[in-house]
Design a protein around this motif. Structure first.
Motif, PDB file in Angstrom:
ATOM      1  N   THR B 199     -54.172 -15.065   4.796  1.00 38.77           N
ATOM      2  CA  THR B 199     -54.363 -14.780   3.363  1.00 38.77           C
ATOM      3  C   THR B 199     -55.617 -15.468   2.855  1.00 38.77           C
ATOM      4  O   THR B 199     -56.348 -14.914   2.030  1.00 38.77           O
ATOM      5  CB  THR B 199     -53.142 -15.264   2.553  1.00 38.77           C
ATOM      6  OG1 THR B 199     -51.981 -14.720   3.168  1.00 38.77           O
ATOM      7  CG2 THR B 199     -53.207 -14.794   1.119  1.00 38.77           C
ATOM      8  N   ASN B 202     -58.494 -13.410   3.702  1.00 35.14           N
ATOM      9  CA  ASN B 202     -58.589 -12.266   2.776  1.00 35.14           C
ATOM     10  C   ASN B 202     -59.317 -12.681   1.502  1.00 35.14           C
ATOM     11  O   ASN B 202     -60.180 -11.966   1.010  1.00 35.14           O
ATOM     12  CB  ASN B 202     -57.189 -11.767   2.403  1.00 35.14           C
ATOM     13  CG  ASN B 202     -56.566 -10.949   3.508  1.00 35.14           C
ATOM     14  OD1 ASN B 202     -57.269 -10.491   4.409  1.00 35.14           O
ATOM     15  ND2 ASN B 202     -55.265 -10.771   3.453  1.00 35.14           N
ATOM     16  N   VAL B 203     -58.951 -13.836   0.966  1.00 32.65           N
ATOM     17  CA  VAL B 203     -59.577 -14.314  -0.277  1.00 32.65           C
ATOM     18  C   VAL B 203     -61.064 -14.597  -0.035  1.00 32.65           C
ATOM     19  O   VAL B 203     -61.916 -14.273  -0.852  1.00 32.65           O
ATOM     20  CB  VAL B 203     -58.839 -15.567  -0.809  1.00 32.65           C
ATOM     21  CG1 VAL B 203     -59.575 -16.184  -1.986  1.00 32.65           C
ATOM     22  CG2 VAL B 203     -57.422 -15.204  -1.220  1.00 32.65           C
ATOM     23  N   SER B 205     -62.995 -13.082   1.901  1.00 34.84           N
ATOM     24  CA  SER B 205     -63.758 -11.826   2.018  1.00 34.84           C
ATOM     25  C   SER B 205     -64.221 -11.309   0.650  1.00 34.84           C
ATOM     26  O   SER B 205     -65.044 -10.401   0.576  1.00 34.84           O
ATOM     27  CB  SER B 205     -62.935 -10.755   2.748  1.00 34.84           C
ATOM     28  OG  SER B 205     -61.867 -10.325   1.929  1.00 34.84           O
ATOM     29  N   ASN B 260     -58.752  -4.080   6.387  1.00 41.12           N
ATOM     30  CA  ASN B 260     -59.369  -5.397   6.327  1.00 41.12           C
ATOM     31  C   ASN B 260     -58.396  -6.521   5.974  1.00 41.12           C
ATOM     32  O   ASN B 260     -58.829  -7.619   5.675  1.00 41.12           O
ATOM     33  CB  ASN B 260     -60.500  -5.363   5.287  1.00 41.12           C
ATOM     34  CG  ASN B 260     -61.756  -5.982   5.804  1.00 41.12           C
ATOM     35  OD1 ASN B 260     -61.954  -6.072   7.018  1.00 41.12           O
ATOM     36  ND2 ASN B 260     -62.609  -6.446   4.911  1.00 41.12           N
ATOM     37  N   ASP B 261     -57.109  -6.218   6.000  1.00 42.48           N
ATOM     38  CA  ASP B 261     -56.129  -7.233   5.636  1.00 42.48           C
ATOM     39  C   ASP B 261     -55.846  -8.130   6.850  1.00 42.48           C
ATOM     40  O   ASP B 261     -55.267  -7.670   7.845  1.00 42.48           O
ATOM     41  CB  ASP B 261     -54.838  -6.546   5.152  1.00 42.48           C
ATOM     42  CG  ASP B 261     -53.873  -7.529   4.531  1.00 42.48           C
ATOM     43  OD1 ASP B 261     -53.965  -8.733   4.850  1.00 42.48           O
ATOM     44  OD2 ASP B 261     -53.025  -7.107   3.724  1.00 42.48           O
TER      45      ASP B 261
END
Lengths: 252, 320
Positions: B199, B202-203, B205, B260-261
């Motif tokens: 996670t 993800n942030v 990115s 992209n996750d």
């Protein structure tokens, strides 16, 4: 209340902000105006703790320098002007707004999912949830980012020129959305480059020039001074034409 | 994911069943269920099982390391091969072999030191706001320099106790089961941590400013990702030598399939890395059986055109 006291920012030995002190009232719609390179965006970045500064910035009596990052992210959110367009859909983007509210495992709970859907509805992007950000128009994408900020659920919303590069209809769209958020009690602090737009929506205007605070006033107070003319070489006037886009217009 | 798991299980069966010796599948499976043939047992226990475990570990470690570097440097072309981390690990492994011949732990620790040195070098270049292609070019330069140092050491110390050709090309012909537990623990721990950081990746990115606004400690997160990536690359280099392109091909393929996750990318990249290296190792073993070629050659044949396509593709270039 956001209290900024004697803030100085130095970037690569160049003084960008000099002794900035001001108070931004809670619940206000504050627009920071100034010429290109005057230090508007730098001020916003310093508030968001992205740039090092001397002096103090307190939000609701909490010194941002010593507040931990998660607590700060639950207090205020920030939308930069320039950003890459990540390869993800709108739902994923908005869900990132819940990041500071999640525990160590960073897993979304049912309540978070509900907040994400409500944020999408409020920003008008609920029909775009499965669309990739890269396939959206500039206005739709900006709405998606604002939905993420709504999901972040902070009292203070900081935005750096959120209407730049958007068509006029999308500009109005975004400004109306911000006004709506302001009416719901959120404090909006945005850097603005469009003077009539800033004067029409703001309750509090801050003029910065060469890294210094020139004046902080309401739009009505501001047009009664010569500071805007001294800075931009134009006068901001109340519009007399009811068909004008904004309540204010500018003239030489 | 389920399909990937099934493919991996089938490849594991194939890897245990086929090899350069003339052992038949029936003999292998008869031993697995009845332990009836000591020779076959020795082949399985001392050659094929360690080799299969090593290929799975190296494949998943290199693929996830590539994903971590791409996330940390926000650069689609980053991988332990392209930014010089493999070469750094390689140089220090040779140093370790010269200073502490025959001590496997020293090899692993030196590999980690070398990979971390190269990764930190690249990180500081990336911090100077240079373009993404410059970072990769800097990686190529660092990689060439470190490889030259390795060559110099090998020339100066020709009696170093190691299989040089297999090490530089990358291969699993000389994997020893005694060396696997240490590397397995390190690799599994790092893979687990990579999953926990999904996670946060993800942030990240979203870009530094937005990530900072969301409360992510950006610089610390990048350091952790680079540290994990370097550890994974080092673990892989210490058992499989310098394998190229795994960290580049696999994350890209998985991005195009899974999106992209990183919550899905980390496990799928891990699985696909294992499948790729295990599959290529099987090909390397069987293509010219009873002789075998180092798996690095097969990977280079696959990876080089892919890397060229990635660089030349206009659409991709816009995203670099």
């Amino acid at each position: 209340m956001m209290e900024i006291s004697h803030v100085n920012v130095l970037i690569e030995r160049k003084q960008i902000l000099t002794d900035i002190s001001m108070e931004i009232p809670k619940g206000s719609f504050t627009c920071i105006i100034g010429k290109n390179g005057s230090g508007k965006s730098t001020l916003l970045k310093a508030i968001n703790q992205y740039l090092a500064y001397s002096g103090t910035i307190e939000v609701d009596q909490q010194d941002l320098k010593i507040l931990n990052k998660d607590a700060r992210a639950r207090l205020m959110c920030y939308l930069p002007q320039q950003r890459s367009i990540p390869n993800m859909n709108v739902r994923q983007l908005i869900s990132h707004g819940r990041y500071p509210h999640l525990g160590f495992s960073k897993t979304l709970q049912d309540e978070d999912t509900y907040i994400i859907m409500e944020a999408a509805k409020l920003a008008g992007v609920e029909s775009l949830m499965e669309r990739n950000l890269q396939s959206l128009s500039g206005g739709e994408r900006q709405r998606a980012y604002i939905a993420m900020m709504i999901a972040q659920d902070t009292s203070y919303i900081l935005l750096d020129e959120p209407t730049t590069f958007l068509d006029v209809e999308f500009q109005l769209d975004i400004m109306e959305l911000l006004k709506q958020l302001n009416e719901r009690g959120k404090t909006i602090v945005m850097v603005a480059h469009d003077l009539p737009q800033a004067f029409s929506y703001a309750s509090n205007i801050i003029l910065i020039d060469h890294g210094r605070l020139i004046i902080q006033a309401t739009p009505e107070e501001m047009i009664a001074t010569d500071e805007v003319y001294a800075c931009f070489g134009v006068h901001v006037r109340t519009s007399k034409n009811p068909n004008d886009l904004y309540r204010y217009t500018f003239e030489r | 994911m389920l399909v990937g798991l099934v493919v991996l299980v089938l490849l594991v069966f194939a890897s245990l069943s086929f090899g350069s010796s003339d052992t038949t599948i029936q003999q292998v499976w008869s031993y697995i269920f009845h332990q009836d043939n000591a020779t076959v047992g020795n082949i399985l226990l001392y050659v094929r099982i360690p080799r299969t475990i090593a290929t799975i570990l190296c494949g998943s470690a290199l693929a996830v390391a590539g994903l971590l570097f791409q996330s940390a440097l926000n650069n689609a072309l980053a991988s332990s091969g392209t930014i010089g981390v493999n070469s750094g690990a390689g140089l220090f492994v040779i140093l370790g072999a010269i200073l502490f011949p025959g001590v496997f732990i020293a090899k692993s620790i030196f590999a980690f030191m070398g990979s971390l040195l190269a990764a930190v070098l690249i990180f500081f270049i990336a911090k100077k706001n240079v373009s993404k292609s410059t970072i990769v070019m800097a990686g190529v330069a660092i990689s060439s320099l470190l490889t030259a140092c390795s060559d110099a050491l090998v020339t100066l110390y020709p009696d170093t106790v190691m299989d040089k050709s297999s090490f530089f090309i990358g291969g699993f012909a000389h994997v020893q089961s005694a060396n696997l537990p240490f590397v397995s623990i390190i690799t599994l721990l790092c893979l687990l941590l990579a999953g926990l950081l999904a996670t946060r990746m993800n942030v990240l990115s979203l870009g530094d400013e937005m990530a900072n606004s969301l409360g992510l400690p950006v610089v610390r997160t990048r350091y952790i990702l680079i540290f994990l990536g370097a550890t994974l690359a080092a673990a892989s280099v210490s058992i499989g030598g310098i394998l190229s392109f795994v960290g580049l091909i696999v994350p890209h393929m998985m991005r195009s399939i899974m999106g992209n996750d990183h919550r899905y990318l980390v496990p799928s990249t891990l699985l696909s890395g294992a499948i790729l290296v295990l599959g290529c190792d099987l090909v390397a073993r069987l293509l010219f059986a009873p002789f075998e070629i180092p798996v690095g050659i097969i990977l280079a044949f696959l990876g080089s055109p892919f890397f060229l396509w990635l660089i030349l593709s206009r659409k991709r270039r816009l995203q670099l």
